[in-house]
Design an enzyme around this catalytic site. Structure first.
Site, short mmCIF file in Angstrom:
data_model
loop_
_atom_site.label_atom_id
_atom_site.label_comp_id
_atom_site.label_asym_id
_atom_site.label_seq_id
_atom_site.Cartn_x
_atom_site.Cartn_y
_atom_site.Cartn_z
N HIS A 155 9.28 -46.68 32.29
CA HIS A 155 8.99 -47.93 31.20
C HIS A 155 8.77 -49.26 32.03
CE1 HIS A 155 8.92 -50.09 27.51
NE2 HIS A 155 9.78 -49.72 27.00
N ASP A 403 -6.28 -34.63 21.88
CA ASP A 403 -6.79 -33.40 22.03
C ASP A 403 -7.36 -32.96 23.41
OD1 ASP A 403 -8.29 -30.95 21.62
OD2 ASP A 403 -9.52 -31.82 20.37
#
Length: 469
Positions: A155, A403
């Site tokens: 993070h 994808d």
């Protein structure tokens, strides 16, 4: 039990810039932990036999995308005052190939609890930060077909928007496509650097967004609340339910004598208000119990001039609602809580955000701002739980466009929710305006929360809770 078949260290496919890389104040206050995310794919039958080809394609495309996102291949190191600096040293990222003896269906709806922990790459926090990879990925094949991609990204280096840009670019290369110029990341974080010497902050940030959160009445710390057993739930809201919550808040606002919003309430503001109100009821607070919602605002389009669209890094600053009592949140209409959340969002003006950056830059030590370097959820880290909430929005993220060449994901969401009060509002896979609320709550309050969550919008809760994603 998932078995890791192979572990690879993946390096950029071409030489990349070396040396120290400045991290902004937004990066400095991010907790030192890796954000876990999971993507689940239900492959066509013919694709299930091509796992080795998939792994090779993923590794090759990851190596290529690291040329553009080379900070991820480096390591973080501590410097003066607890601050962190990125060392661009091409030490690489970790890619794991794994297999699960379970079928995709045996994992249920992939709610972020211990059940899916084995589908996520493990981060060894016993190592010095200088040795810890900033990105780990695990591709797991299920026994009867299908795949999951578990990610753990530090993070300190990225926020959700940056992670989304990175992973979608990686997927595009994996499909055999090329990146356009406008898709390249903007890496120069010095665009957020404050002047030297640092200007005096114009606002009192220490008494606002960095003030300790309210405690349970009669308590001197939050240790007892941290230790309580917690549970996770994924609560779906249909498009009609989302509209009902949003319309309710906005319609109430037009007739309320005490609440006046500066603009119509957004989906996030209305749903977050509903969560806050539901939590106050389910937790059975005393009516005088102080409570807040703390969250972060994306500053990319709020600063003047705005940050580049593909800014890669943390571009989040904290904000928090005014302190309310649970009695006020429950007894007033939904628009009351929505207005408090809107007030916190609207507080992030250009002047206020630049003042917050100056405040952060002026701190000699920053560990207290990020909750130390301990993993969030421990007894020393940040705690947003009872009587408060932390509510994160993923509503604007293109979560279901990911994808890699085998179709769009069946599900994508957080890999874990680490403590009481932590909540995500996410789009659902259907893409029709419905959403999923993922949250962790103390187990003793979860049943009541789910009942109130749906009953308050006049929906039969038992039918909704049992609905299948």
């Amino acid at each position: 039990m998932v078995t890791v078949k192979c572990s690879y260290t993946v390096f950029p496919s071409q030489p990349t810039p070396k040396g120290p890389f400045w991290l902004s104040e937004c990066d400095q206050i991010a907790p030192w932990t890796h954000v876990p995310t999971i993507c689940v794919y239900k492959l066509k039958h013919s694709h299930n036999h091509n796992i080795d080809d998939f792994v090779e394609r993923m590794r090759e495309s990851l190596s290529k995308i690291l040329v553009y996102y080379y900070p991820l291949a480096g390591r973080v190191r501590r410097i003066e005052g607890g601050r962190l600096e990125l060392d661009c040293n091409e030490m690489g990222v970790t890619f794991l190939q794994a297999e699960s003896p379970k079928s995709l269906d045996e994992y249920g709806n992939f709610e972020p609890n211990h059940t899916i922990a084995e589908l996520l790459p493990k981060v060894d926090y016993s190592k010095p930060v200088e040795e810890t990879p900033l990105l780990l990925a695990q591709l797991t094949r299920f026994s009867l077909g299908g795949l999951s991609l578990g990610l753990a990204v530090n993070h300190t280096i990225v926020d959700g928007s940056s992670l989304s840009h990175f992973v979608n670019s990686w997927a595009k290369l994996a499909r055999g496509e090329t990146l356009k110029e406008e898709e390249m990341p903007f890496l120069d974080r010095t665009i957020l650097k404050t002047p030297n010497p640092v200007a005096t902050p114009r606002f009192d940030h220490k008494s606002y967004e960095f003030k300790p959160l309210p405690l349970i009445l009669g308590s001197s710390d939050n240790i007892a609340e941290r230790k309580k057993d917690t549970s996770v739930a994924l609560l779906p809201l249909t498009r009609d339910q989302v509209l009902k919550i949003k319309n309710k808040a906005n319609e109430e606002n037009t007739v309320s004598s005490s609440v006046r919003a500066t603009r119509p309430y957004s989906r996030y503001e209305a749903i977050a208000a509903h969560i806050w109100r539901t939590g106050a009821k389910a937790r059975k607070h005393d009516e005088h119990q102080p409570t807040v919602v703390r969250f972060v605002g994306d500053i990319r389009n709020k600063l003047k001039p705005s940050l580049p669209r593909k800014y890669f890094g943390n571009a989040l600053l904290r904000t928090v609602t005014p302190i309310c009592t649970s009695g006020e949140i429950i007894s007033n209409p939904l628009c009351y809580a929505a207005q408090k959340i809107q007030e916190a969002i609207d507080k992030l003006t250009d002047e206020y955000m630049r003042s917050q950056l100056d405040f952060l830059a002026s701190q000699e030590k920053v560990d207290w701002l990020r909750g130390s370097l301990h993993i969030v959820g421990g007894l020393n880290g940040l705690f947003y739980g009872n009587p408060n909430f932390s509510i994160v929005s993923w509503l604007s993220m293109p979560m279901y466009e990911l994808d890699f060449g085998w179709g769009k994901p069946l599900y994508m969401g957080p890999g874990s929710l680490n403590e009481d009060g932590k909540t995500f509002i996410m789009p659902s896979p259907s893409g029709d305006g419905s959403v999923i609320v993922a949250l962790r709550l103390q187990t003793t309050h979860m049943e009541a929360f789910q009942r109130f969550f749906y009953d308050d919008i006049s929906i039969e809760s038992s039918d909704i809770i049992k609905s299948n994603l």
